[in-house]
Enzyme design. Sequence first.
Site, PDB file in Angstrom:
ATOM      1  CG  ASP A  93      -2.248   0.550   1.015  1.00 46.41           C
ATOM      2  OD1 ASP A  93      -2.501   1.006  -0.104  1.00 46.41           O
ATOM      3  OD2 ASP A  93      -3.058   0.545   1.957  1.00 46.41           O
ATOM      4  N   GLY A 149      -6.869   9.673   8.594  1.00 43.81           N
ATOM      5  CA  GLY A 149      -5.451   9.310   8.580  1.00 43.81           C
ATOM      6  C   GLY A 149      -4.683   9.833   7.382  1.00 43.81           C
ATOM      7  CG  ASN A 152       3.083   9.158   7.295  1.00 46.45           C
ATOM      8  OD1 ASN A 152       1.921   9.039   7.671  1.00 46.45           O
ATOM      9  ND2 ASN A 152       3.960   9.898   7.920  1.00 46.45           N
ATOM     10  CE  LYS A 175     -10.557  10.711   4.412  1.00 50.18           C
ATOM     11  NZ  LYS A 175      -9.613  10.141   3.439  1.00 50.18           N
ATOM     12  N   PRO A 176      -9.259   6.241   6.247  1.00 48.26           N
ATOM     13  CG  PRO A 176      -8.837   4.048   5.602  1.00 48.26           C
ATOM     14  CD  PRO A 176      -9.954   5.022   5.790  1.00 48.26           C
ATOM     15  CB  SER A 177      -4.528   8.541   3.213  1.00 51.04           C
ATOM     16  OG  SER A 177      -4.173   8.958   1.912  1.00 51.04           O
ATOM     17  CD  GLU A 178      -7.526  10.189  -2.874  1.00 50.80           C
ATOM     18  OE1 GLU A 178      -7.889  11.298  -2.466  1.00 50.80           O
ATOM     19  OE2 GLU A 178      -7.566   9.850  -4.060  1.00 50.80           O
ATOM     20  CD  GLU A 249      -0.271  14.005  16.905  1.00 49.84           C
ATOM     21  OE1 GLU A 249       0.770  14.522  16.444  1.00 49.84           O
ATOM     22  OE2 GLU A 249      -0.445  13.830  18.121  1.00 49.84           O
ATOM     23  CB  CYS A 283       4.693  13.948  10.708  1.00 52.37           C
ATOM     24  SG  CYS A 283       4.674  12.720  12.026  1.00 52.37           S
ATOM     25  CD  GLU A 380       5.226  18.132   6.550  1.00 61.52           C
ATOM     26  OE1 GLU A 380       4.089  18.507   6.217  1.00 61.52           O
ATOM     27  OE2 GLU A 380       5.430  17.280   7.425  1.00 61.52           O
ATOM     28  N   GLY A 453       0.113  21.237  15.679  1.00 57.77           N
ATOM     29  CA  GLY A 453      -1.019  20.478  16.188  1.00 57.77           C
ATOM     30  C   GLY A 453      -1.442  20.762  17.599  1.00 57.77           C
ATOM     31  CD  GLU A 457      -2.411  10.543  17.408  1.00 60.01           C
ATOM     32  OE1 GLU A 457      -1.470  10.323  16.634  1.00 60.01           O
ATOM     33  OE2 GLU A 457      -3.603  10.315  17.131  1.00 60.01           O
TER      34      GLU A 457
HETATM   35  P1  NDP Z   1      -3.388  15.512   3.995  1.00 60.45           P
HETATM   36  O1  NDP Z   1      -3.519  16.653   4.926  1.00 60.45           O
HETATM   37  O2  NDP Z   1      -3.434  15.759   2.544  1.00 60.45           O
HETATM   38  O3  NDP Z   1      -4.558  14.456   4.292  1.00 60.45           O
HETATM   39  C1  NDP Z   1      -4.754  13.893   5.564  1.00 60.45           C
HETATM   40  C2  NDP Z   1      -6.115  13.235   5.605  1.00 60.45           C
HETATM   41  O4  NDP Z   1      -7.133  14.236   5.611  1.00 60.45           O
HETATM   42  C3  NDP Z   1      -6.403  12.344   4.401  1.00 60.45           C
HETATM   43  O5  NDP Z   1      -7.156  11.227   4.825  1.00 60.45           O
HETATM   44  C4  NDP Z   1      -7.204  13.262   3.517  1.00 60.45           C
HETATM   45  O6  NDP Z   1      -7.987  12.551   2.591  1.00 60.45           O
HETATM   46  C5  NDP Z   1      -8.047  13.990   4.537  1.00 60.45           C
HETATM   47  N1  NDP Z   1      -8.595  15.263   4.118  1.00 60.45           N
HETATM   48  C6  NDP Z   1      -8.174  16.073   3.114  1.00 60.45           C
HETATM   49  N2  NDP Z   1      -8.940  17.199   3.067  1.00 60.45           N
HETATM   50  C7  NDP Z   1      -9.845  17.091   4.064  1.00 60.45           C
HETATM   51  C8  NDP Z   1     -10.901  17.933   4.552  1.00 60.45           C
HETATM   52  N3  NDP Z   1     -11.172  19.120   4.005  1.00 60.45           N
HETATM   53  N4  NDP Z   1     -11.631  17.512   5.606  1.00 60.45           N
HETATM   54  C9  NDP Z   1     -11.360  16.332   6.190  1.00 60.45           C
HETATM   55  N5  NDP Z   1     -10.391  15.488   5.780  1.00 60.45           N
HETATM   56  C10 NDP Z   1      -9.637  15.866   4.737  1.00 60.45           C
HETATM   57  O7  NDP Z   1      -2.067  14.741   4.444  1.00 60.45           O
HETATM   58  P2  NDP Z   1      -1.313  13.570   3.696  1.00 60.45           P
HETATM   59  O8  NDP Z   1      -2.182  12.372   3.637  1.00 60.45           O
HETATM   60  O9  NDP Z   1      -0.721  14.123   2.465  1.00 60.45           O
HETATM   61  O10 NDP Z   1      -0.161  13.231   4.765  1.00 60.45           O
HETATM   62  C11 NDP Z   1       0.987  13.977   4.868  1.00 60.45           C
HETATM   63  C12 NDP Z   1       0.867  15.008   5.979  1.00 60.45           C
HETATM   64  O11 NDP Z   1       0.537  14.375   7.195  1.00 60.45           O
HETATM   65  C13 NDP Z   1       2.188  15.703   6.232  1.00 60.45           C
HETATM   66  O12 NDP Z   1       1.974  17.088   6.421  1.00 60.45           O
HETATM   67  C14 NDP Z   1       2.672  15.064   7.508  1.00 60.45           C
HETATM   68  O13 NDP Z   1       3.545  15.853   8.256  1.00 60.45           O
HETATM   69  C15 NDP Z   1       1.395  14.813   8.229  1.00 60.45           C
HETATM   70  N6  NDP Z   1       1.596  13.776   9.233  1.00 60.45           N
HETATM   71  C16 NDP Z   1       1.588  14.136  10.558  1.00 60.45           C
HETATM   72  C17 NDP Z   1       1.846  13.200  11.538  1.00 60.45           C
HETATM   73  C18 NDP Z   1       1.810  13.559  12.989  1.00 60.45           C
HETATM   74  O14 NDP Z   1       1.622  12.664  13.798  1.00 60.45           O
HETATM   75  N7  NDP Z   1       1.994  14.805  13.377  1.00 60.45           N
HETATM   76  C19 NDP Z   1       2.154  11.811  11.192  1.00 60.45           C
HETATM   77  C20 NDP Z   1       2.074  11.531   9.786  1.00 60.45           C
HETATM   78  C21 NDP Z   1       1.833  12.496   8.847  1.00 60.45           C
HETATM   79  P3  NDP Z   1      -7.357  12.115   1.184  1.00 60.45           P
HETATM   80  O15 NDP Z   1      -5.940  11.746   1.371  1.00 60.45           O
HETATM   81  O16 NDP Z   1      -8.188  10.966   0.824  1.00 60.45           O
HETATM   82  O17 NDP Z   1      -7.508  13.323   0.329  1.00 60.45           O
END
Ligand code: NDP
Length: 483
Positions: A93, A149, A152, A175-178, A249, A283, A380, A453, A457
Amino acid sequence: MRAQPNGSHFVNGAYLDDPAGEVIEVLYPATGEVIARLHAATPAVLDAAIASAEAAQRLWAAETPAARGRVLRRAAEIMRVRNRDLSVLETLDTGKPLQETLVADAASGADCLEYFGGIIAGDTGDFIPLGENFVYTRREPLGICAGIGAWNYPIQIASWKSAPALACGNAMVFKPSETTPLSALKLAEIYIEAGAPPGLFNVVQGMGAVGAALATDPRIAKVSLTGSVPTGRKVYAAAAAGMKHVTMELGGKSPLIVFDDADLENAVSAAINGNFYSSGQVCSNGTRVFVQEAIHDVFLARLGERLSGVVVGDPLDESVNYGPQVSARQCEIVMGYIKAAVAEGARLVAGGTRIDRAGYWIAPTVFADVTDAMTIAREEIFGPVMSVLRFAQEDEIVARANATEFGLSAGVFTRDLARAHRVVARLQAGTCWINTYNLTPVEAPFGGVKASGLGRENSRHALDHYSQIKSVYVATGDVVAPY
Ligand code: NDP
């Protein structure tokens, strides 16, 4: 290579699909091959998920904390037994090397389920004596929590959110990331096998719109997001309208500070782990590596030598220690930052190019002579791009390290432990390391300050973010009234 689940969503204890939802293609990032096709959740799927969570939460909250803890610990055991299968799925994945997923993903999830399953029965509340009267407190669940989520650490994120939520008596719709939708479904199966009521942990797939629908639904009491700062701002605002609790987070641009008395080999190891583990998609990575002048050149030289140990290949091969970026889109974003760095005058000392293979590969990249004003030192990147910056003095480096909107984490390397504690105390970061980097055991709180954030957690502090305290005053005498 196939990893097609029995349905797109997991709702009320079983797989569910609604072909009316938009198609989500899941790719193996190491080759670009399609490994599964899912559908985004329709309003009907979301409704079914939330309704089943409501019913399950009522039953679950009525259980004793010990009984809830037992289910979590059983689930942790199942995760451990299935670690290899879950790790292979996570590698398919995310593209992360199996060498990593075997130890860092489901294994970390299992630790978390075991930890919260273990501590919840001991969380007994306060008794506050007030002469003949007294107050006691009850830790009560919030209701239905939404987990959203990033891509990563998919099963780790699902576990870090669901374990404290469920331990406190909540239900969760996740809801996981797509981009990485598969492993959360396996976690949902495991909870059911461990004895959780159907509906307690539901998984719904979709893009941002599905996350946004959860964040605005009046039946959801709390939203816990792992994602980028821009998404965090949107989700926080949506949650505020409904006065919902949040955990955020978010991203970072963390400093890793190497003083000239540091153990050089350890500092180089930490810079490698803190920039290139998971191909840079972490992150808390220490992407601004500040090296004190006297050791700057020798640090860079040793780093260059150590990078010859990178082994690229099929991430399913356990000897491979470096994987692709998660998607074509992410690859483009990272390459854009690399081009900008060159244009702004940073000196490329390693990588900087795509690796010539199918899939989404970028070589581990190191820039030297980076200044604080350059884009790669401010934003970032979430890819394998390390910026090395020089510094001279302690006060200077504290000020420069803190000169960012982010505040997720920070690291300090020095043999002078008084200095280490002094510097860490002045750093604006939620999670700090002294003479190591990026270790996140479940016993320790994890989270950010400033734009990185809200909430924490892991550790017992996570319980506070998935519960509310009811205070009960008990009188034993008469009630005095003025008339
Ligand atoms: P995104 O912010 O693009 O997406 C995070 C999640 O939010 C996805 O499931 C996404 O859906 C969803 N999402 C997007 N738009 C909305 C909205 N308007 N309302 C509700 N949900 C929404 O992050 P990434 O998936 O690209 O992950 C990378 C980011 O995550 C980096 O900035 C990284 O630093 C951070 N991160 C932070 C961590 C921490 O613990 N502090 C740990 C791991 C990562 P979809 O993807 O389906 O569009």
